[in-house]
Scaffold this motif. Structure first.
Motif, short mmCIF file in Angstrom:
data_model
loop_
_atom_site.label_atom_id
_atom_site.label_comp_id
_atom_site.label_asym_id
_atom_site.label_seq_id
_atom_site.Cartn_x
_atom_site.Cartn_y
_atom_site.Cartn_z
N ALA A 162 0.83 -1.21 0.00
CA ALA A 162 0.00 0.00 0.00
C ALA A 162 0.86 1.25 0.00
O ALA A 162 0.57 2.23 -0.69
N GLY A 163 1.94 1.23 0.77
CA GLY A 163 2.84 2.38 0.80
C GLY A 163 3.45 2.68 -0.56
O GLY A 163 3.55 3.83 -0.98
N LEU A 164 3.84 1.62 -1.28
CA LEU A 164 4.40 1.81 -2.61
C LEU A 164 3.35 2.30 -3.60
O LEU A 164 3.63 3.14 -4.47
N LEU A 165 2.12 1.81 -3.47
CA LEU A 165 1.04 2.26 -4.36
C LEU A 165 0.73 3.74 -4.16
O LEU A 165 0.33 4.42 -5.12
N VAL A 166 0.90 4.24 -2.96
CA VAL A 166 0.69 5.66 -2.70
C VAL A 166 1.89 6.47 -3.18
O VAL A 166 1.76 7.54 -3.77
N ALA A 167 3.10 5.94 -2.93
CA ALA A 167 4.32 6.71 -3.19
C ALA A 167 4.62 6.87 -4.67
O ALA A 167 5.05 7.94 -5.10
N ILE A 168 4.42 5.81 -5.46
CA ILE A 168 4.85 5.86 -6.86
C ILE A 168 4.11 6.94 -7.66
O ILE A 168 4.76 7.76 -8.32
N PRO A 169 2.77 6.99 -7.62
CA PRO A 169 2.10 8.08 -8.37
C PRO A 169 2.47 9.46 -7.85
O PRO A 169 2.61 10.41 -8.64
#
Length: 204
Positions: A162-169
């Motif tokens: 979830a953290g990566l899904l928020v951070a990448i965009p």
């Protein structure tokens, strides 16, 4: 809530990440709409500068739009028409250009912060979830069901995803928006610089 309790230690972290995601999406939409016109209007500025070079100052000012470069250029034209010249004018134009750039860049730092802290929050959720899973294994004295332990591990790893899904965009958007703001600042410098060269050369 049942789903919140099911996620255990990762539940609060996922809630924070959900809030950060909403903030990120809202900022991306707002800044995209705000920065969309900053690189436009180049042909209108070219025409206005051509009018200025021909001595048609009122027509030059009237032909400008409302982009950041247009606003600074319009002020420069008005100031020159009013006899405001030299270092004080350059200082004022620099100040106005910096203000426009600050306005264009506002909010991008928040996106960069979200991109930076979201993976860390996800990792924190994973670490705390793993600690909780192994504590339960210790309390069961090795008799814990493997499926229960695996369930605790995937719940913990979910926060990292979830953290990566928020951070990448957020990271991609911050980079693209910062680049657009820089191009807007370059448009300001280009327009004002060309005006000053024309003014030094005098009317054709």
């Amino acid at each position: 809530m049942a789903w919140f309790d099911t996620l255990g230690a990762g539940g609060p972290i996922l809630a924070v990440l959900a809030v950060l995601s909403l903030i990120s999406v809202a900022l991306i939409v707002v800044k995209t709409l705000a920065l969309w016109p900053v690189t436009g209007g180049g042909s209108a500025r070219d025409a206005a500068l051509a009018e200025w070079a021909e001595g048609r100052r009122d027509a030059a000012r009237a032909g400008l739009g409302n982009a950041a470069a247009d606003r600074v250029l319009a002020y420069a034209m008005q100031a020159l028409s009013d006899g405001f010249r030299g270092a004080p004018l350059i200082a004022e134009l620099t100040r106005r250009g910096n203000e426009e750039f600050a306005a264009m860049s506002r909010g991008i730092r928040v996106l960069e912060l979200i991109a930076m802290i979201s993976p860390l929050l996800g990792l924190l959720g994973t670490v705390t979830g793993m600690i909780q899973s192994f504590q339960e294994l210790e309390l069961a004295e090795g008799a814990a069901n493997a499926s229960v332990l695996a369930g605790g591990i995937w719940q913990a790893l979910l926060t990292t995803a979830a953290g990566l899904l928020v951070a990448i965009p957020a990271a991609v958007a911050a980079s693209l928006l910062a680049g657009r703001a820089e191009r807007g600042a370059q448009a300001i410098e280009n327009a004002v610089g060309r005006l000053m060269v024309i003014e030094e050369q005098g009317p054709r």
